[in-house]
Enzyme design. Structure first.
Site, PDB file in Angstrom:
ATOM      1  NE  ARG A 194       0.869   6.607  -3.325  1.00 43.16           N
ATOM      2  CZ  ARG A 194       0.426   5.836  -2.338  1.00 43.16           C
ATOM      3  NH1 ARG A 194      -0.093   6.382  -1.257  1.00 43.16           N
ATOM      4  NH2 ARG A 194       0.498   4.526  -2.421  1.00 43.16           N
ATOM      5  CB  THR A 242      -0.912   0.035   1.243  1.00 40.90           C
ATOM      6  OG1 THR A 242      -0.089  -0.043   2.423  1.00 40.90           O
ATOM      7  CG2 THR A 242      -1.894  -1.123   1.247  1.00 40.90           C
ATOM      8  CE  LYS A 243       3.503   1.818   4.600  1.00 37.40           C
ATOM      9  NZ  LYS A 243       2.725   0.605   4.871  1.00 37.40           N
ATOM     10  CG  ASN A 244       4.850   6.995  -0.626  1.00 45.29           C
ATOM     11  OD1 ASN A 244       4.221   6.487   0.295  1.00 45.29           O
ATOM     12  ND2 ASN A 244       5.204   8.263  -0.631  1.00 45.29           N
TER      13      ASN A 244
END
Length: 297
Positions: free
Chosen positions: A269, A190-192
């Protein structure tokens, strides 16, 4: 009912090529891809050393272990984070000292850190563990000043902050990963950007980097790649206490391709966050998330 996916990673032909290249090479554990990933990530954030690990939890554990945090010691951190931030203190027999966050940024409040230190109650504090919540960098100028005044080390939990930056007095914009003594990143799904599972430590300290590199693989002075490449030897020694936190080349291969797209992911994002804020701004029952001014990120 349509369900929202837990995560939907952006995987394309570059990731597929890197992984297939690894699988076909016959070398799938820690090896050349992991070493390349370390080098390219260090260049991305501007760090002297980058050490690839199996997850950010291991990165936090090794960082505090390498600093000598031990039973009875205290570490100031925030309760507004994932469980791993405080959990790893239990591995070391240390105690978290929780201080409150700023209600706008959800980052640890430097004024509360000072209050905790000035109270005289927390006499065994040896480090500060700030969390850059949702990628917003903490007020590192103030945290660094506090750390210097009290002779404390700083380990940054940057699980959400790969690619983030902060304006620092006297040096302008500084990438997260170049500020504290040690910085820990996550590449969870789920990270960058992702390696599926994975983490990284950055530091400018040669001795800490060497200690962590050895400890990340059972305290061995040579990993398998160093032992079995053309210039290597089967021989190795156990130089220190160690753990099993090495990152495989299969995971690193995904990371190499994802790292090339990291800035694009960050921009996207940002666009989505601004869209949510604009959509909710007119609703009096909702409070849009805080965003740093453009000059601060």
């Amino acid at each position: 009912m349509r369900q929202i996916a837990f995560h939907r990673p952006s995987i394309g032909p570059d990731e597929e090529r890197e992984v297939l290249d690894t699988l076909r090479s016959g070398w799938i554990t820690t090896g050349p891809k992991a070493k390349r990933f370390e080098s390219e990530f260090a260049g991305y954030v501007g760090a002297k050393h980058a050490l690839a690990l199996s997850h950010c939890t291991g990165a936090l554990h090794l960082s505090l272990w390498a600093l000598g945090i031990s039973p009875g010691d205290e570490v100031i951190t925030t309760p507004f984070t994932f469980t791993a931030t405080a959990e790893i203190l239990g591995y070391l027999g240390a105690r978290p000292v929780f201080v409150d966050v700023d209600p706008g940024t959800f980052n640890i409040n430097p004024a509360r850190i000072e209050e905790a230190l000035e109270s005289g109650v927390n006499k065994r504090v040896r480090a500060i563990l700030p969390v850059h919540f949702a990628g917003h960098a903490c007020d590192m100028d103030r945290i660094l000043k506090i750390a210097r005044n009290y002779n404390l080390k700083i380990v940054e939990d940057a699980a959400h902050a790969a690619g983030s930056a902060r304006h620092m007095d006297g040096r302008g914009m500084a990438k997260i990963g170049t500020i504290g003594d040690l910085t820990c990143f996550s590449f969870y799904a789920t990270k960058n950007f992702t390696t599926a599972e994975g983490g990284m430590i950055t530091t400018s300290d040669d001795a800490l980097a060497e200690k962590i590199a050895v400890a990340s693989l059972h305290g061995m002075n040579k990993d398998a790649w160093k032992r079995y490449d053309k210039s290597g030897s089967w021989y190795y020694e156990i130089h220190d206490m160690g753990f099993k936190y090495n990152l495989s080349d299969v995971h690193a291969a995904i990371g190499l391709a994802q790292l090339k797209r990291a800035d694009d992911f960050m921009r996207r994002r940002g666009e989505i966050a601004r869209a949510y804020n604009e959509a909710f701004r007119a609703d009096d029952s909702l409070q849009p998330a805080y965003s740093e001014p453009a000059s601060q990120i």
